[in-house]
Design an enzyme around this catalytic site. Sequence first.
Site, short mmCIF file in Angstrom:
data_model
loop_
_atom_site.label_atom_id
_atom_site.label_comp_id
_atom_site.label_asym_id
_atom_site.label_seq_id
_atom_site.Cartn_x
_atom_site.Cartn_y
_atom_site.Cartn_z
N ARG A 89 0.82 -1.20 0.00
CA ARG A 89 0.00 0.00 0.00
C ARG A 89 0.85 1.25 0.00
NH1 ARG A 89 -4.27 -0.73 3.98
NH2 ARG A 89 -5.11 -1.73 2.13
N TYR A 90 1.93 1.23 0.77
CA TYR A 90 2.79 2.40 0.88
C TYR A 90 4.00 2.21 -0.03
CZ TYR A 90 0.04 3.26 5.10
OH TYR A 90 -0.97 3.50 5.98
N ARG A 93 7.22 0.01 1.86
CA ARG A 93 7.07 -1.09 2.82
C ARG A 93 5.86 -1.95 2.47
NH1 ARG A 93 5.60 3.81 4.27
NH2 ARG A 93 4.03 4.27 5.84
N CYS A 106 -9.18 -12.48 18.85
CA CYS A 106 -9.71 -11.26 19.45
C CYS A 106 -11.08 -10.97 18.83
CB CYS A 106 -8.79 -10.08 19.18
SG CYS A 106 -7.09 -10.42 19.65
N CYS A 109 -11.07 -8.22 16.18
CA CYS A 109 -10.06 -8.32 15.13
C CYS A 109 -10.57 -7.78 13.79
CB CYS A 109 -9.64 -9.77 14.93
SG CYS A 109 -8.38 -9.95 13.66
N ASP A 307 -7.69 4.00 9.95
CA ASP A 307 -7.24 3.30 8.75
C ASP A 307 -8.34 3.52 7.72
OD1 ASP A 307 -5.41 1.89 7.26
OD2 ASP A 307 -5.16 0.32 8.77
#
Length: 405
Positions: A89-90, A93, A106, A109, A307
């Site tokens: 996405r970036y 990275r 979790c 999640c 996000d």
Amino acid sequence: MKNRVLTVPELARHTPLQNEIKKDIQKAAEVFPMAVTPYYASLIRKDDPACPIRAQCLPDPRELISGCGDMEDPLHEEGDSPVPGLTHRYPDRVLLLVTNECAVYCRHCTRKRKVGDNNRGVTDHDLERGVQYIKAHPEIRDVLLSGGDPFILSTARLERIIRKIKDISHVQVVRIGTRTPVVMPQRITEELVQMLKKYHPIWINTHFNHPREFTAESVKALARLVDAGIPLGNQTVLLRGVNDCPHIIKKLVHLLVQNRVRPYYLYQCDLSRGIEHFRTPVARGIEIMESLIGHTSGFAVPNYVVDAPGGGGKIPLLPNYLLSLTANKTILRNYEGVICVYEEPVNPTSGCPATCTICKSDGVEQEPVGLQKLVDPGFPAVSLVPEGNRRKARHLEREDKACGC
Ligand SMILES: *Cc1c(COP(=O)(O)O)cnc(C)c1O
Ligand code: SF4
């Protein structure tokens, strides 16, 4: 892992449950699987109906209610996925999923649709394709191993993956996201940290959400990792009824820094299906940031991020500290509400030191990205227009003659 609680009858052996509640838990667990380590289950306070540990690990019938904004893949991870299990996405990275297993599933999640699903495991073939993709992209300098929880893998398997990535010459940093220090701290063995140490720089982010998750065991796990020279960060998810209070978050960040863990992100809860009941208004996050910034050590303050739904990445949010601007004065307010003026410099010359060559050292002139295009003197843009803008399309139809530049 072997002794995890996976079914409602097993759960009833650990904690007394009324029949009605058992049925509710069962219904939710049929849609989103349940798994709780005996250790994490032991932290549940049976006399507290609003126990923050229970809320994070026991299925709840509210998971079956679809909220109006809920999405199957809110972060568009699959759309930004050139090969299965890798999200690019970036610019520099990538996120690489190395397993879809976790010690505890979790309830909040964001990858709820994937974790624990036997049909969506990560194969050697997927991993190999991920490694090949990273090899073929010299711009990738940071690889983030995630999942699931990478520390669920055997040390030997994890080492094979890390070594393959470290062998790629342009990868400078390997990062691991893991919740095991919180939900299965016994996994942070001497054997594991000795292995990780060989591959520095390794950065780890863990996932503490509540002060009650600090125990003798989790504190020891953190110390082992930091003592092995691994910089530790923490990502907290803002969860309604669990930690959505300035006092809880302040206590949490203080416990983190006391244990040499830097609070990294405070996440606004995503729009994934089945977690609507955990979501808070964004205003709550801003209120919490207001209570932290200036009121406690700068390194104890995480970045509050949303996000972006649709895959826009993490967007940082802050309370407003900028009150006004004039040509030569900037009006600001501080954490106490004191209003002050910052005098701008007279005749500021902008730009970079004349002899510096860092921007050209890769041999390529970096093309400006996004808003940089509006600021870069070498770039003529006066506006950025979203794709599919109707007004612009009409201009084109009329053979935009108005402007020659
Ligand atoms: C969060 C995330 C990263 C890492 O972002 P940082 O801000 O560098 O921590 C990378 N890729 C994806 C897809 C992410 O969601
Ligand atoms: S440990 Fe992480 S990936 Fe696993 S269930 Fe929890 S939040 Fe999801």
